[in-house]
Write a protein that holds these residues in place. Sequence first.
Motif, PDB file in Angstrom:
ATOM      1  N   TYR A   1       0.861  -1.188   0.000  1.00 39.92           N
ATOM      2  CA  TYR A   1       0.000   0.000   0.000  1.00 39.92           C
ATOM      3  C   TYR A   1       0.894   1.233   0.000  1.00 39.92           C
ATOM      4  O   TYR A   1       2.108   1.146   0.167  1.00 39.92           O
TER       5      TYR A   1
ATOM      6  N   THR B   1       5.720  -2.137   1.539  1.00 44.77           N
ATOM      7  CA  THR B   1       5.611  -3.498   0.998  1.00 44.77           C
ATOM      8  C   THR B   1       5.996  -4.483   2.085  1.00 44.77           C
ATOM      9  O   THR B   1       7.100  -4.407   2.629  1.00 44.77           O
TER      10      THR B   1
ATOM     11  N   GLY C   1      -3.816  -5.878   6.839  1.00 47.36           N
ATOM     12  CA  GLY C   1      -4.711  -5.298   5.835  1.00 47.36           C
ATOM     13  C   GLY C   1      -5.832  -4.503   6.477  1.00 47.36           C
ATOM     14  O   GLY C   1      -6.201  -3.413   6.006  1.00 47.36           O
TER      15      GLY C   1
ATOM     16  N   ALA D   1      -4.438  -1.255   7.513  1.00 48.83           N
ATOM     17  CA  ALA D   1      -4.268  -0.383   6.345  1.00 48.83           C
ATOM     18  C   ALA D   1      -5.616   0.194   5.902  1.00 48.83           C
ATOM     19  O   ALA D   1      -5.704   1.361   5.494  1.00 48.83           O
TER      20      ALA D   1
ATOM     21  N   ALA E   1      -6.753   3.928   5.457  1.00 52.47           N
ATOM     22  CA  ALA E   1      -7.383   4.430   4.222  1.00 52.47           C
ATOM     23  C   ALA E   1      -8.632   5.234   4.542  1.00 52.47           C
ATOM     24  O   ALA E   1      -8.916   6.265   3.914  1.00 52.47           O
TER      25      ALA E   1
ATOM     26  N   ALA F   1      -3.797   6.162   3.751  1.00 52.28           N
ATOM     27  CA  ALA F   1      -3.241   5.056   2.955  1.00 52.28           C
ATOM     28  C   ALA F   1      -4.116   4.842   1.736  1.00 52.28           C
ATOM     29  O   ALA F   1      -5.308   5.176   1.742  1.00 52.28           O
ATOM     30  N   TRP F   2      -3.515   4.309   0.691  1.00 50.04           N
ATOM     31  CA  TRP F   2      -4.272   4.045  -0.533  1.00 50.04           C
ATOM     32  C   TRP F   2      -3.538   2.971  -1.343  1.00 50.04           C
ATOM     33  O   TRP F   2      -2.465   2.501  -0.955  1.00 50.04           O
ATOM     34  N   ASP F   3      -4.130   2.601  -2.465  1.00 51.21           N
ATOM     35  CA  ASP F   3      -3.552   1.572  -3.340  1.00 51.21           C
ATOM     36  C   ASP F   3      -3.224   0.281  -2.578  1.00 51.21           C
ATOM     37  O   ASP F   3      -2.142  -0.296  -2.743  1.00 51.21           O
ATOM     38  N   ILE F   4      -4.165  -0.175  -1.769  1.00 50.19           N
ATOM     39  CA  ILE F   4      -3.932  -1.397  -0.986  1.00 50.19           C
ATOM     40  C   ILE F   4      -4.147  -2.608  -1.894  1.00 50.19           C
ATOM     41  O   ILE F   4      -5.172  -2.722  -2.563  1.00 50.19           O
TER      42      ILE F   4
ATOM     43  N   THR G   1      -6.280  -9.643  -3.863  1.00 53.04           N
ATOM     44  CA  THR G   1      -6.781  -8.768  -2.800  1.00 53.04           C
ATOM     45  C   THR G   1      -8.165  -9.177  -2.312  1.00 53.04           C
ATOM     46  O   THR G   1      -8.420  -9.255  -1.105  1.00 53.04           O
TER      47      THR G   1
ATOM     48  N   LEU H   1     -12.344   0.165  -0.462  1.00 55.26           N
ATOM     49  CA  LEU H   1     -10.967  -0.175  -0.789  1.00 55.26           C
ATOM     50  C   LEU H   1     -10.511   0.530  -2.062  1.00 55.26           C
ATOM     51  O   LEU H   1     -11.189   0.535  -3.071  1.00 55.26           O
TER      52      LEU H   1
ATOM     53  N   ALA I   1      -4.956  -0.952  -6.151  1.00 52.12           N
ATOM     54  CA  ALA I   1      -3.819  -0.453  -6.945  1.00 52.12           C
ATOM     55  C   ALA I   1      -4.135  -0.563  -8.418  1.00 52.12           C
ATOM     56  O   ALA I   1      -4.750  -1.514  -8.873  1.00 52.12           O
TER      57      ALA I   1
END
Length: 199
Positions: A136, A144, A157, A160, A164, A169-172, A183, A195, A198
Motif C-alpha cells: 500500500y 511493501t 490489511g 491499512a 485508508a 493510505a491508498w492503493d492497498i 486482494t 478499498l 492499486a
Amino acid sequence: MTLNRIAPEAARHARRPVLQAAVTASARCGDREQYRDLLDRNGSAPPVIWAVQRAAAQKLCAACPVRPACEELALRDGAGDRASDGLVRGGRTGQDLAVDREIRQSGRLAAATAADRQHLLELDAAARSERYTLAYAMDVGPVTKLGLRRDAVERIGAMAMRAADRGEAWDIAVYNAAGADVTFDFVFARDDGALVVAA
Ligand code: SF4
C-alpha cells in the motif's frame, strides 16, 4: 469433463469440493424456493400427496445436469434415513439413499468420506503455508510487506484499511507468490467497499 456434467462414476471418485462446486453452479433446484419446497415433504402431507410431490421432485432431478454429483453429496452427507420417507435428493428417496449408505455402498462411502477429510486437511495445510505480499502507499512512500501468512495479511490489511478511511493510505493490494492480485480473496478487502485498489 466439465464441472456441471460429472458422470456417475466420476462423481464417486471426485472429492467433495468438486462435487459441491458443480451443484452450487448448476443445480436445477438452485435458489428457487418452489423447487426446494418440492424436494422436502411437509411433515403433515398425507402419503397420497407426498407420492405426487415425490414423483414431481424425481422428474425435476432427472433433468438436472448435476444429478450424479448431488446424489453423491447426499450419500456422503447422510441425507435421508431408512425410517422416514421425507425427501428426494439426486433423484433418489431419502430411504433409498440411506440403504445405499448403510448397506449397499457402506464401504465405498466410508472410504470416500475419509478421503474427503484428508483432502480438506491437505488444503488447509497448503493454505496455511502460503505466503503473500501486502502493498500500500502512504505519504511517507510505498509500504511493501513480504512473506506474510494469510492471518497476518488479514490483520495488517485491516489496519491499512482503517488508515485508508482516515485518508492516510491508498492503493492497498495483496499478491500471491505468483504475483497475481488476490486482494479480494481476503475478508478485510471485501468487508469495506471503500478499498482503493492499486492500478
Ligand atoms: S439432482 Fe435434484 S436435488 Fe439435486 S441439485 Fe439437481 S434438482 Fe436439486
